[in-house]
Design an enzyme around this catalytic site. Structure first.
Site, short mmCIF file in Angstrom:
data_model
loop_
_atom_site.label_atom_id
_atom_site.label_comp_id
_atom_site.label_asym_id
_atom_site.label_seq_id
_atom_site.Cartn_x
_atom_site.Cartn_y
_atom_site.Cartn_z
N HIS A 1 -9.34 0.95 5.43
CA HIS A 1 -8.04 1.19 6.07
C HIS A 1 -8.22 2.12 7.25
O HIS A 1 -9.05 3.03 7.21
CB HIS A 1 -7.05 1.78 5.06
CG HIS A 1 -5.64 1.74 5.55
ND1 HIS A 1 -5.15 2.62 6.47
CD2 HIS A 1 -4.63 0.88 5.27
CE1 HIS A 1 -3.88 2.31 6.73
NE2 HIS A 1 -3.54 1.26 6.01
N SER B 1 3.94 -2.28 10.24
CA SER B 1 5.40 -2.34 10.44
C SER B 1 6.04 -3.63 9.97
O SER B 1 6.99 -4.12 10.56
CB SER B 1 5.73 -2.06 11.91
OG SER B 1 5.39 -0.73 12.25
N ASN C 1 0.86 -1.19 0.00
CA ASN C 1 0.00 0.00 0.00
C ASN C 1 0.90 1.24 0.00
O ASN C 1 1.52 1.55 1.00
CB ASN C 1 -0.88 -0.04 1.26
CG ASN C 1 -1.72 1.22 1.43
OD1 ASN C 1 -1.77 2.08 0.55
ND2 ASN C 1 -2.38 1.33 2.58
N GLY D 1 3.14 2.11 10.86
CA GLY D 1 4.12 3.19 10.75
C GLY D 1 4.88 3.48 12.02
O GLY D 1 5.56 4.51 12.13
N GLU E 1 -4.85 -5.08 10.71
CA GLU E 1 -3.81 -4.08 10.91
C GLU E 1 -4.06 -3.35 12.23
O GLU E 1 -4.90 -2.44 12.27
CB GLU E 1 -3.82 -3.06 9.77
CG GLU E 1 -3.55 -3.65 8.40
CD GLU E 1 -3.03 -2.59 7.43
OE1 GLU E 1 -1.95 -2.80 6.89
OE2 GLU E 1 -3.69 -1.56 7.23
N LYS F 1 0.07 4.27 -0.12
CA LYS F 1 -0.55 5.43 0.55
C LYS F 1 -0.34 6.68 -0.33
O LYS F 1 -0.33 6.55 -1.54
CB LYS F 1 0.00 5.57 1.97
CG LYS F 1 -0.14 4.26 2.75
CD LYS F 1 0.14 4.39 4.22
CE LYS F 1 -0.02 3.02 4.89
NZ LYS F 1 0.15 3.07 6.34
N GLU G 1 -6.53 4.51 8.22
CA GLU G 1 -6.30 5.93 7.90
C GLU G 1 -7.54 6.56 7.28
O GLU G 1 -7.66 7.79 7.27
CB GLU G 1 -5.06 6.04 7.00
CG GLU G 1 -3.78 5.82 7.81
CD GLU G 1 -2.61 5.25 7.05
OE1 GLU G 1 -2.60 5.29 5.81
OE2 GLU G 1 -1.68 4.76 7.71
P1 13P Z 1 3.38 0.33 7.65
O1 13P Z 1 3.91 -0.93 6.99
O2 13P Z 1 4.07 1.56 7.17
O3 13P Z 1 3.33 0.18 9.12
O4 13P Z 1 1.85 0.49 7.15
C1 13P Z 1 1.00 -0.59 7.19
C2 13P Z 1 -0.24 -0.24 6.49
O5 13P Z 1 -1.00 0.61 6.91
C3 13P Z 1 -0.53 -0.95 5.23
O6 13P Z 1 -1.82 -0.71 4.79
#
Ligand code: 13P
Length: 254
Positions: free
Chosen positions: A98, A212, A11, A174, A168, A13, A100
């Protein structure tokens, strides 16, 4: 089983301008054709690059997906992208729910469910994300939160043919922190059981871990029972790192 295991999903983002994004896609196509990694490789670049990257991925093993879609197919929804538009741009999949979007854009389970339904209607496979916050984790509410999100956002008639679920933990995204392997195992075992109850072929539904994941921990995570793959954020923006995660996956699958 519709998806070859392990499923390695990246992803991007809100990252990637044209030159960098195309170079990354080219490097992945190149690496995927050379490596010994089996399984499914999918990338979710920003919407501005989807059509151009679709051309670069043509004929390769790398699948293309969008990061979100509207619940409607078309109409007066300024700034939104519909599932048929993503499909038209060359996508095979789309992420919905997601954290976010759930947290940053106030998306509810009902909205996520409507998006998943719209995506399926447009012929896209759906990567449905669920996950608890740090406070919920600390309060020991993880499984209850995941059950609630699953029940609220699973689309009707869901099938392993077109649905993938990604667990997740919000606090692992992150941050460089992950649950222990034992915690992921326990959570995935629970989700597998729930999916078996909620979806007719839930036993074979792709179940991903995200948060992560990097080359250094991917082997351990991908070896956990009921982990069919990973959804990678930051570490998918470098071709070498993402391809190393895929390599770790093929080693874990042996
Ligand atoms: P990270 O791998 O940067 O922690 O993000 C995970 C994520 O949100 C994938 O959708």
């Amino acid at each position: 089983m519709p998806w070859a295991r392990p499923i390695i999903a990246g992803n991007w983002k809100m990252n990637g301008l044209r030159a960098d994004g195309l170079a990354l896609a080219d490097a992945l196509v190149n690496g995927a054709s050379q490596g010994s990694g089996a399984g499914t490789l999918a990338i979710f670049p920003p919407a501005t690059l989807l059509a151009a990257i679709a051309q670069r991925l043509a004929g390769s093993q790398v699948l293309l997906g969008g990061q979100d879609c509207a619940p409607q197919a078309k109409g007066a929804f300024t700034g939104d992208l519909s599932a048929p538009m993503l499909q038209d741009a060359g996508c095979r999949l789309v992420i919905v729910g997601h954290s976010e979007r759930r947290q940053g854009h106030g998306e509810t389970d009902a909205l996520v469910q409507a998006k998943a339904k719209a995506a399926h209607a447009a012929g896209l496979a759906v990567v449905l994300c669920i996950g608890e916050t740090e406070a919920e984790w600390q309060a020991g509410q993880t499984l209850a939160v995941l059950d609630r999100q699953l029940e609220g956002s699973l689309p009707e008639g869901a099938s392993a043919e077109w649905l993938i679920v990604a667990y997740e933990p919000v606090w692992a995204i992150g941050t460089g922190r992950t649950p222990t392997a034992a915690d992921i195992e326990r959570t995935h075992a629970h989700l597998r059981k729930r999916l078996g109850q909620l979806v007719p072929d839930g036993a074979s539904l792709g179940l991903l871990y995200g948060g992560s994941v990097k080359a250094a921990n991917a082997g351990e995570i991908l070896a956990i029972p009921e982990v069919d793959g990973v959804l990678v954020g930051g570490a998918c923006l470098q071709a070498d790192e993402f391809l190393a995660i895929r390599q770790a996956g093929s080693r874990a699958a042996r």
